[in-house]
Write a protein that holds these residues in place. Structure first.
Motif, PDB file in Angstrom:
ATOM      1  N   VAL A 123     -23.236 -21.411-134.031  1.00 30.22           N
ATOM      2  CA  VAL A 123     -24.527 -22.102-134.157  1.00 30.22           C
ATOM      3  C   VAL A 123     -24.980 -22.630-132.800  1.00 30.22           C
ATOM      4  O   VAL A 123     -26.118 -22.415-132.361  1.00 30.22           O
ATOM      5  N   VAL A 124     -24.058 -23.315-132.121  1.00 26.96           N
ATOM      6  CA  VAL A 124     -24.415 -23.876-130.812  1.00 26.96           C
ATOM      7  C   VAL A 124     -24.591 -22.760-129.789  1.00 26.96           C
ATOM      8  O   VAL A 124     -25.539 -22.764-128.995  1.00 26.96           O
ATOM      9  N   LEU A 173     -27.219 -30.198-132.478  1.00 28.19           N
ATOM     10  CA  LEU A 173     -26.988 -29.876-131.062  1.00 28.19           C
ATOM     11  C   LEU A 173     -27.766 -28.623-130.663  1.00 28.19           C
ATOM     12  O   LEU A 173     -28.407 -28.587-129.595  1.00 28.19           O
ATOM     13  N   ALA A 174     -27.719 -27.614-131.519  1.00 29.90           N
ATOM     14  CA  ALA A 174     -28.458 -26.368-131.236  1.00 29.90           C
ATOM     15  C   ALA A 174     -29.954 -26.647-131.142  1.00 29.90           C
ATOM     16  O   ALA A 174     -30.649 -26.110-130.266  1.00 29.90           O
ATOM     17  N   ILE A 205     -18.061 -20.912-137.031  1.00 28.58           N
ATOM     18  CA  ILE A 205     -19.510 -20.967-137.323  1.00 28.58           C
ATOM     19  C   ILE A 205     -20.181 -22.053-136.478  1.00 28.58           C
ATOM     20  O   ILE A 205     -21.276 -21.848-135.945  1.00 28.58           O
ATOM     21  N   SER A 206     -19.505 -23.205-136.348  1.00 34.02           N
ATOM     22  CA  SER A 206     -20.069 -24.280-135.518  1.00 34.02           C
ATOM     23  C   SER A 206     -20.309 -23.783-134.096  1.00 34.02           C
ATOM     24  O   SER A 206     -21.371 -24.017-133.511  1.00 34.02           O
ATOM     25  N   THR A 218     -28.749 -13.744-127.354  1.00 35.77           N
ATOM     26  CA  THR A 218     -28.417 -14.255-128.687  1.00 35.77           C
ATOM     27  C   THR A 218     -27.032 -13.784-129.130  1.00 35.77           C
ATOM     28  O   THR A 218     -26.205 -14.579-129.577  1.00 35.77           O
ATOM     29  N   LEU A 250     -31.403 -17.212-136.359  1.00 34.52           N
ATOM     30  CA  LEU A 250     -29.948 -17.048-136.364  1.00 34.52           C
ATOM     31  C   LEU A 250     -29.252 -18.367-136.702  1.00 34.52           C
ATOM     32  O   LEU A 250     -28.323 -18.411-137.522  1.00 34.52           O
ATOM     33  N   VAL A 251     -29.720 -19.443-136.074  1.00 38.07           N
ATOM     34  CA  VAL A 251     -29.117 -20.755-136.334  1.00 38.07           C
ATOM     35  C   VAL A 251     -29.312 -21.137-137.808  1.00 38.07           C
ATOM     36  O   VAL A 251     -28.377 -21.616-138.464  1.00 38.07           O
ATOM     37  N   ILE A 269     -30.668 -28.276-127.824  1.00 38.95           N
ATOM     38  CA  ILE A 269     -30.598 -27.291-126.727  1.00 38.95           C
ATOM     39  C   ILE A 269     -31.868 -26.452-126.707  1.00 38.95           C
ATOM     40  O   ILE A 269     -32.457 -26.222-125.648  1.00 38.95           O
ATOM     41  N   LEU A 270     -32.283 -26.010-127.878  1.00 37.42           N
ATOM     42  CA  LEU A 270     -33.472 -25.148-127.948  1.00 37.42           C
ATOM     43  C   LEU A 270     -34.744 -25.884-127.543  1.00 37.42           C
ATOM     44  O   LEU A 270     -35.611 -25.332-126.875  1.00 37.42           O
ATOM     45  N   ARG A 330     -33.483 -16.800-132.065  1.00 40.24           N
ATOM     46  CA  ARG A 330     -32.417 -17.808-132.039  1.00 40.24           C
ATOM     47  C   ARG A 330     -32.565 -18.794-133.200  1.00 40.24           C
ATOM     48  O   ARG A 330     -31.583 -19.175-133.832  1.00 40.24           O
ATOM     49  N   PRO A 351     -23.436 -29.366-135.308  1.00 34.87           N
ATOM     50  CA  PRO A 351     -23.758 -28.147-134.552  1.00 34.87           C
ATOM     51  C   PRO A 351     -25.245 -27.789-134.611  1.00 34.87           C
ATOM     52  O   PRO A 351     -25.836 -27.422-133.592  1.00 34.87           O
ATOM     53  N   SER A 396     -25.493 -19.658-130.139  1.00 31.01           N
ATOM     54  CA  SER A 396     -26.702 -18.840-130.270  1.00 31.01           C
ATOM     55  C   SER A 396     -27.950 -19.562-129.770  1.00 31.01           C
ATOM     56  O   SER A 396     -28.998 -18.947-129.599  1.00 31.01           O
ATOM     57  N   ALA A 397     -27.839 -20.874-129.534  1.00 35.51           N
ATOM     58  CA  ALA A 397     -28.990 -21.608-128.995  1.00 35.51           C
ATOM     59  C   ALA A 397     -28.949 -21.705-127.473  1.00 35.51           C
ATOM     60  O   ALA A 397     -29.935 -22.073-126.855  1.00 35.51           O
ATOM     61  N   GLN A 446     -26.216 -21.704-140.346  1.00 32.56           N
ATOM     62  CA  GLN A 446     -26.048 -23.002-141.012  1.00 32.56           C
ATOM     63  C   GLN A 446     -25.824 -22.808-142.506  1.00 32.56           C
ATOM     64  O   GLN A 446     -25.045 -23.525-143.127  1.00 32.56           O
TER      65      GLN A 446
END
Lengths: 182, 164
Positions: B125-126, A101-102, B121-122, B135, A125-126, A105-106, A122, A98, B128-129, A130
């Motif tokens: 995480v994704v 991947l995030a 949570i996974s 957000t 937050l990530v 994306i960012l 963001r 995740p 929020s991006a 995590q």
């Protein structure tokens, strides 16, 4: 700005809690948990590497965790066979996927580049989410330890060790790699 | 080198079932019994796919255990007359299965809660991006998608493969 003390304390606490888990449950569970936690660290660092292009420390830490995970995968493969190793690889992807991947994306979204405030929000937050994985892993470790051994004291020690170790490691990594983040 | 049993020492099969370690000559070396359980034989297909665990409670199944006694890491001993004694044994017994319903429920609940939490949570995480939504919106959508994925995959595994 050396944070070697934090790394030392963190690693000691983690190894200590995995050793207790080995005693409480078995080696396979301890290795599986270790890889899960390392995958959380790897995801955290690799996310930092992706969103902060040019940050060498994040990349170095990512390589370090990837190396440790690879060693554990080989160890598990030797002891428990390919199927056991596949479970470990699955755990690695589950806990690091995740964040990676995030990060992708960012990093591949130019619209966020213009709004650095939204981007920073963001990213923070990530990074925080995590870290939450560790709490879940510690909770499962506690319940599993009590269930398998009946010793809630040792299970609690192992779980608290995991949380404390992760806290210190995250703190050390933040100092090393995220002092000027975003 | 084979181990020779000296006079005055007894080797009898019964001890194999009472102890994991057998004293053999020469003292102070010890032989070890290595047990390898191969198969659990099912009766009336009770150990099939997608069984209800609590239904197993009280069921008796025959179990076969093949094991070899290793004396100083050798599967054979030679007595004082030069005869070789191979130490391979097979034992059959009936085992009654006892299922602790409380522990099973605890296992399933722990597994379920942990899976749901990790998937939520996974997703967060994704989510929020994702740039399209804000957000908080991304976080909420990610949580919901993560939960739905969890239940979807869980249902599919249970429905088609019988897991758990």
């Amino acid at each position: 700005m050396m944070s070697s003390k934090e790394f030392g304390v963190g690693l000691f606490a983690l190894v200590f809690s995995f050793a207790i888990l080995w005693r409480l449950v078995n080696l396979k569970t301890a290795l599986f948990t270790a890889v899960s936690v390392l995958a959380v660290f790897f995801g955290w660092c690799y996310f930092g590497h992706i969103v902060r292009a040019g940050e060498e420390m994040c990349w170095k830490l990512s390589k370090l965790f990837l190396g440790l995970i690879s060693v554990l995968v080989i160890v598990v493969c030797c002891i428990y066979g390919v199927v056991g190793a596949l479970y470990i690889v699955g755990a690695f992807m589950y806990f690091s996927g995740p964040a990676v991947l995030a990060g992708l994306i960012l990093s591949k979204n130019p619209s966020l580049e213009h709004d650095s405030g939204a981007r920073a929000k963001r990213i923070h937050l990530v990074l925080k989410l995590q870290k939450l994985f560790v709490v879940i892993i510690a909770a499962v470790m506690f319940i599993g330890g009590v269930h398998s051994s009946g010793s809630w004291v040792l299970s609690l020690v192992a779980s608290v060790g995991l949380i404390c170790g992760s806290y210190y490691l995250f703190k050390g990594m933040e100092r090393q790699a995220f002092t000027t983040c975003t | 080198m084979m181990t020779r049993l000296t006079h005055g020492q007894r080797w009898y099969e019964g001890i194999l079932f009472r102890s994991w370690t057998v004293n053999v000559a020469p003292y102070p070396q010890h032989g070890r019994i290595k047990l390898e359980f191969h198969d659990t034989l099912s009766t009336s297909g009770v150990l099939g796919k997608g069984i209800k665990l609590l239904e197993l409670n009280g069921v008796t199944v025959p179990v076969q255990a093949n094991f070899t006694v290793l004396v100083n890491n050798k599967p054979v001993v030679v007595d004082s007359h030069g005869r070789e004694w191979y130490l391979d044994y097979t034992a059959h017994t009936d085992v009654k299965i006892v299922v602790d319903g409380g522990k099973v429920a605890e296992d399933i609940a722990t597994d379920l809660v942990a899976n749901v939490a990790v998937d939520a949570i996974s997703g967060a995480v994704v989510g929020s991006a994702v740039p399209v939504v804000g957000t908080a919106g991304g976080l909420a959508i990610g949580l919901v998608v993560g939960l739905c994925t969890n239940f979807g995959i869980g249902y599919a595994l249970h429905h088609w493969l019988g897991w758990p």
